[in-house]
Write a protein that holds these residues in place. Structure first.
Motif, PDB file in Angstrom:
ATOM      1  N   PRO A 172       4.420 -80.306 103.282  1.00 34.32           N
ATOM      2  CA  PRO A 172       4.685 -80.076 101.858  1.00 34.32           C
ATOM      3  C   PRO A 172       5.831 -80.940 101.309  1.00 34.32           C
ATOM      4  O   PRO A 172       5.953 -81.111 100.095  1.00 34.32           O
ATOM      5  N   LEU A 173       6.641 -81.499 102.192  1.00 31.78           N
ATOM      6  CA  LEU A 173       7.677 -82.429 101.724  1.00 31.78           C
ATOM      7  C   LEU A 173       7.076 -83.627 101.003  1.00 31.78           C
ATOM      8  O   LEU A 173       7.730 -84.255 100.166  1.00 31.78           O
ATOM      9  N   ALA A 174       5.819 -83.931 101.298  1.00 29.09           N
ATOM     10  CA  ALA A 174       5.136 -85.035 100.611  1.00 29.09           C
ATOM     11  C   ALA A 174       5.038 -84.768  99.113  1.00 29.09           C
ATOM     12  O   ALA A 174       4.897 -85.698  98.316  1.00 29.09           O
ATOM     13  N   ARG A 175       5.169 -83.516  98.719  1.00 27.39           N
ATOM     14  CA  ARG A 175       5.118 -83.190  97.286  1.00 27.39           C
ATOM     15  C   ARG A 175       6.354 -83.671  96.536  1.00 27.39           C
ATOM     16  O   ARG A 175       6.384 -83.609  95.306  1.00 27.39           O
ATOM     17  N   LEU A 176       7.350 -84.152  97.264  1.00 31.77           N
ATOM     18  CA  LEU A 176       8.496 -84.775  96.593  1.00 31.77           C
ATOM     19  C   LEU A 176       8.061 -86.063  95.891  1.00 31.77           C
ATOM     20  O   LEU A 176       8.688 -86.493  94.929  1.00 31.77           O
ATOM     21  N   VAL A 177       6.974 -86.651  96.384  1.00 31.58           N
ATOM     22  CA  VAL A 177       6.367 -87.819  95.730  1.00 31.58           C
ATOM     23  C   VAL A 177       5.427 -87.263  94.661  1.00 31.58           C
ATOM     24  O   VAL A 177       4.596 -86.399  94.961  1.00 31.58           O
ATOM     25  N   PRO A 178       5.535 -87.725  93.430  1.00 30.67           N
ATOM     26  CA  PRO A 178       4.662 -87.200  92.373  1.00 30.67           C
ATOM     27  C   PRO A 178       3.178 -87.343  92.737  1.00 30.67           C
ATOM     28  O   PRO A 178       2.765 -88.325  93.350  1.00 30.67           O
ATOM     29  N   ARG A 179       2.398 -86.338  92.338  1.00 31.75           N
ATOM     30  CA  ARG A 179       0.967 -86.351  92.652  1.00 31.75           C
ATOM     31  C   ARG A 179       0.294 -87.611  92.130  1.00 31.75           C
ATOM     32  O   ARG A 179      -0.598 -88.153  92.775  1.00 31.75           O
ATOM     33  N   SER A 180       0.691 -88.091  90.978  1.00 30.37           N
ATOM     34  CA  SER A 180       0.060 -89.294  90.420  1.00 30.37           C
ATOM     35  C   SER A 180       0.224 -90.487  91.373  1.00 30.37           C
ATOM     36  O   SER A 180      -0.701 -91.283  91.546  1.00 30.37           O
ATOM     37  N   VAL A 181       1.366 -90.584  92.028  1.00 29.32           N
ATOM     38  CA  VAL A 181       1.612 -91.675  92.983  1.00 29.32           C
ATOM     39  C   VAL A 181       0.809 -91.436  94.258  1.00 29.32           C
ATOM     40  O   VAL A 181       0.130 -92.337  94.765  1.00 29.32           O
ATOM     41  N   ARG A 182       0.861 -90.201  94.782  1.00 25.21           N
ATOM     42  CA  ARG A 182       0.104 -89.870  95.998  1.00 25.21           C
ATOM     43  C   ARG A 182      -1.391 -90.102  95.793  1.00 25.21           C
ATOM     44  O   ARG A 182      -2.069 -90.668  96.645  1.00 25.21           O
ATOM     45  N   ASP A 183      -1.888 -89.680  94.631  1.00 28.06           N
ATOM     46  CA  ASP A 183      -3.324 -89.803  94.386  1.00 28.06           C
ATOM     47  C   ASP A 183      -3.752 -91.245  94.130  1.00 28.06           C
ATOM     48  O   ASP A 183      -4.891 -91.601  94.404  1.00 28.06           O
ATOM     49  N   ARG A 184      -2.862 -92.081  93.630  1.00 26.65           N
ATOM     50  CA  ARG A 184      -3.206 -93.510  93.516  1.00 26.65           C
ATOM     51  C   ARG A 184      -3.439 -94.112  94.890  1.00 26.65           C
ATOM     52  O   ARG A 184      -4.382 -94.872  95.090  1.00 26.65           O
ATOM     53  N   LEU A 185      -2.590 -93.756  95.848  1.00 27.97           N
ATOM     54  CA  LEU A 185      -2.780 -94.227  97.220  1.00 27.97           C
ATOM     55  C   LEU A 185      -4.066 -93.630  97.794  1.00 27.97           C
ATOM     56  O   LEU A 185      -4.857 -94.334  98.426  1.00 27.97           O
ATOM     57  N   TYR A 186      -4.296 -92.344  97.563  1.00 23.97           N
ATOM     58  CA  TYR A 186      -5.530 -91.686  98.004  1.00 23.97           C
ATOM     59  C   TYR A 186      -6.744 -92.438  97.447  1.00 23.97           C
ATOM     60  O   TYR A 186      -7.699 -92.738  98.169  1.00 23.97           O
ATOM     61  N   ASP A 187      -6.718 -92.731  96.141  1.00 26.68           N
ATOM     62  CA  ASP A 187      -7.838 -93.416  95.491  1.00 26.68           C
ATOM     63  C   ASP A 187      -8.074 -94.806  96.069  1.00 26.68           C
ATOM     64  O   ASP A 187      -9.224 -95.226  96.228  1.00 26.68           O
ATOM     65  N   LEU A 188      -7.002 -95.514  96.382  1.00 25.12           N
ATOM     66  CA  LEU A 188      -7.128 -96.851  96.968  1.00 25.12           C
ATOM     67  C   LEU A 188      -7.872 -96.773  98.306  1.00 25.12           C
ATOM     68  O   LEU A 188      -8.798 -97.543  98.564  1.00 25.12           O
ATOM     69  N   ILE A 189      -7.474 -95.826  99.125  1.00 27.83           N
ATOM     70  CA  ILE A 189      -8.147 -95.652 100.422  1.00 27.83           C
ATOM     71  C   ILE A 189      -9.584 -95.168 100.212  1.00 27.83           C
ATOM     72  O   ILE A 189     -10.515 -95.690 100.829  1.00 27.83           O
ATOM     73  N   ALA A 190      -9.776 -94.198  99.322  1.00 28.03           N
ATOM     74  CA  ALA A 190     -11.117 -93.644  99.085  1.00 28.03           C
ATOM     75  C   ALA A 190     -12.088 -94.711  98.581  1.00 28.03           C
ATOM     76  O   ALA A 190     -13.235 -94.761  99.022  1.00 28.03           O
ATOM     77  N   ARG A 191     -11.634 -95.559  97.671  1.00 28.52           N
ATOM     78  CA  ARG A 191     -12.504 -96.618  97.133  1.00 28.52           C
ATOM     79  C   ARG A 191     -12.928 -97.610  98.201  1.00 28.52           C
ATOM     80  O   ARG A 191     -13.994 -98.209  98.108  1.00 28.52           O
ATOM     81  N   ASN A 192     -12.084 -97.803  99.190  1.00 27.07           N
ATOM     82  CA  ASN A 192     -12.338 -98.817 100.212  1.00 27.07           C
ATOM     83  C   ASN A 192     -12.687 -98.228 101.572  1.00 27.07           C
ATOM     84  O   ASN A 192     -12.738 -98.952 102.562  1.00 27.07           O
ATOM     85  N   ARG A 193     -12.928 -96.923 101.650  1.00 25.05           N
ATOM     86  CA  ARG A 193     -13.097 -96.251 102.936  1.00 25.05           C
ATOM     87  C   ARG A 193     -14.266 -96.782 103.749  1.00 25.05           C
ATOM     88  O   ARG A 193     -14.158 -96.908 104.969  1.00 25.05           O
ATOM     89  N   TYR A 194     -15.374 -97.101 103.122  1.00 22.05           N
ATOM     90  CA  TYR A 194     -16.514 -97.602 103.884  1.00 22.05           C
ATOM     91  C   TYR A 194     -16.235 -99.004 104.411  1.00 22.05           C
ATOM     92  O   TYR A 194     -16.567 -99.326 105.547  1.00 22.05           O
ATOM     93  N   ARG A 195     -15.621 -99.833 103.588  1.00 24.55           N
ATOM     94  CA  ARG A 195     -15.314-101.203 104.010  1.00 24.55           C
ATOM     95  C   ARG A 195     -14.258-101.220 105.109  1.00 24.55           C
ATOM     96  O   ARG A 195     -14.374-101.964 106.078  1.00 24.55           O
ATOM     97  N   LEU A 196     -13.252-100.365 104.993  1.00 24.75           N
ATOM     98  CA  LEU A 196     -12.154-100.355 105.961  1.00 24.75           C
ATOM     99  C   LEU A 196     -12.501 -99.637 107.269  1.00 24.75           C
ATOM    100  O   LEU A 196     -12.099-100.064 108.344  1.00 24.75           O
ATOM    101  N   PHE A 197     -13.222 -98.523 107.161  1.00 27.69           N
ATOM    102  CA  PHE A 197     -13.429 -97.670 108.334  1.00 27.69           C
ATOM    103  C   PHE A 197     -14.882 -97.562 108.769  1.00 27.69           C
ATOM    104  O   PHE A 197     -15.162 -97.121 109.866  1.00 27.69           O
ATOM    105  N   GLY A 198     -15.788 -97.911 107.877  1.00 25.20           N
ATOM    106  CA  GLY A 198     -17.205 -97.866 108.213  1.00 25.20           C
ATOM    107  C   GLY A 198     -17.913 -96.671 107.602  1.00 25.20           C
ATOM    108  O   GLY A 198     -17.303 -95.750 107.069  1.00 25.20           O
ATOM    109  N   ARG A 199     -19.220 -96.746 107.708  1.00 24.85           N
ATOM    110  CA  ARG A 199     -20.098 -95.713 107.166  1.00 24.85           C
ATOM    111  C   ARG A 199     -21.251 -95.550 108.138  1.00 24.85           C
ATOM    112  O   ARG A 199     -21.796 -96.525 108.628  1.00 24.85           O
TER     113      ARG A 199
END
Length: 150
Positions: A100-127
Motif C-alpha cells: 500500500p505504500l505504492a499509493r504514495l505515488v498518485p494513481r494517475s502516475v501508477r496507472d500511466r505505467l500500468y497502461d504502458l505495460i498493458a498496451r505492450n504486454r503481448y509484444r513484450l511478454f507474448g500471447r
C-alpha cells in the motif's frame, strides 16, 4: 475527443476474491501464478476474461473483453482496477503487506505505467493462442467455465 474511463474502485456485492484477467496474456498468466503460489489462505480465485463467465463479469464492470484495458479484483466490498488491483491483491499476500505504500505515488502516475505495460504486454511478454493451462498451484482455483463469480 472521448474522455477516458475513470478506473476508480466501485462498490461490489458479489463474490469476494475473484481476479479477472486476460487468460491469453503470458504476463497476466504469470501474475496469476505469482499470486496463487503466495496465497496460502487460498483467498483468491481466478477468472480468465475469455470464458463465458469472464466475459459476463467484464461487461458488468465496463471492460471490453476483446481488448481488456485492465485486470480487476473483487475484494473488500469493492472492485479494484489497474494498479489499485495489484496493490489490493499483493497487500493480502504474506510478505507483501508493504505494497500500500505504492499509493504514495498518485494513481494517475501508477496507472500511466500500468497502461504502458498493458498496451505492450503481448509484444513484450507474448500471447498464447489459448487460455493458460492451470498448474497444480491453481487446482480448484479457476472459476469454472460457466459458473457465475457474482
Amino acid at each position: 475527443m472521448l474522455k477516458s474511463r475513470d478506473w476508480s474502485p466501485v462498490p461490489w456485492q458479489g463474490a469476494d476474491g475473484v481476479i479477472l484477467f486476460d487468460g491469453v496474456c503470458v504476463f497476466c498468466s504469470r501474475w496469476v501464478r505469482f499470486v496463487a503460489r503466495r496465497d496460502a489462505a487460498r483467498r483468491f480465485r481466478f477468472l480468465p476474461i475469455q470464458t463465458e463467465a469472464g466475459r459476463r463479469l467484464a461487461a458488468t464492470l465496463g471492460i471490453d473483453p476483446e481488448a481488456p484495458a485492465t485486470n480487476a479484483v473483487a475484494v473488500g466490498g469493492k472492485v479494484w482496477f489497474k494498479s489499485d488491483a495489484a496493490i489490493e491483491v499483493t497487500r493480502r499476500l504474506p510478505g507483501w503487506r508493504w505494497t500500500p505504500l505504492a499509493r504514495l505515488v498518485p494513481r494517475s502516475v501508477r496507472d500511466r505505467l500500468y497502461d504502458l505495460i498493458a498496451r505492450n504486454r503481448y509484444r513484450l511478454f507474448g500471447r498464447s493462442e489459448t487460455c493458460m493451462v492451470p498448474g497444480p498451484e491453481l487446482s480448484g482455483r479457476l472459476v469454472a467455465g460457466s459458473s457465475d463469480p457474482t
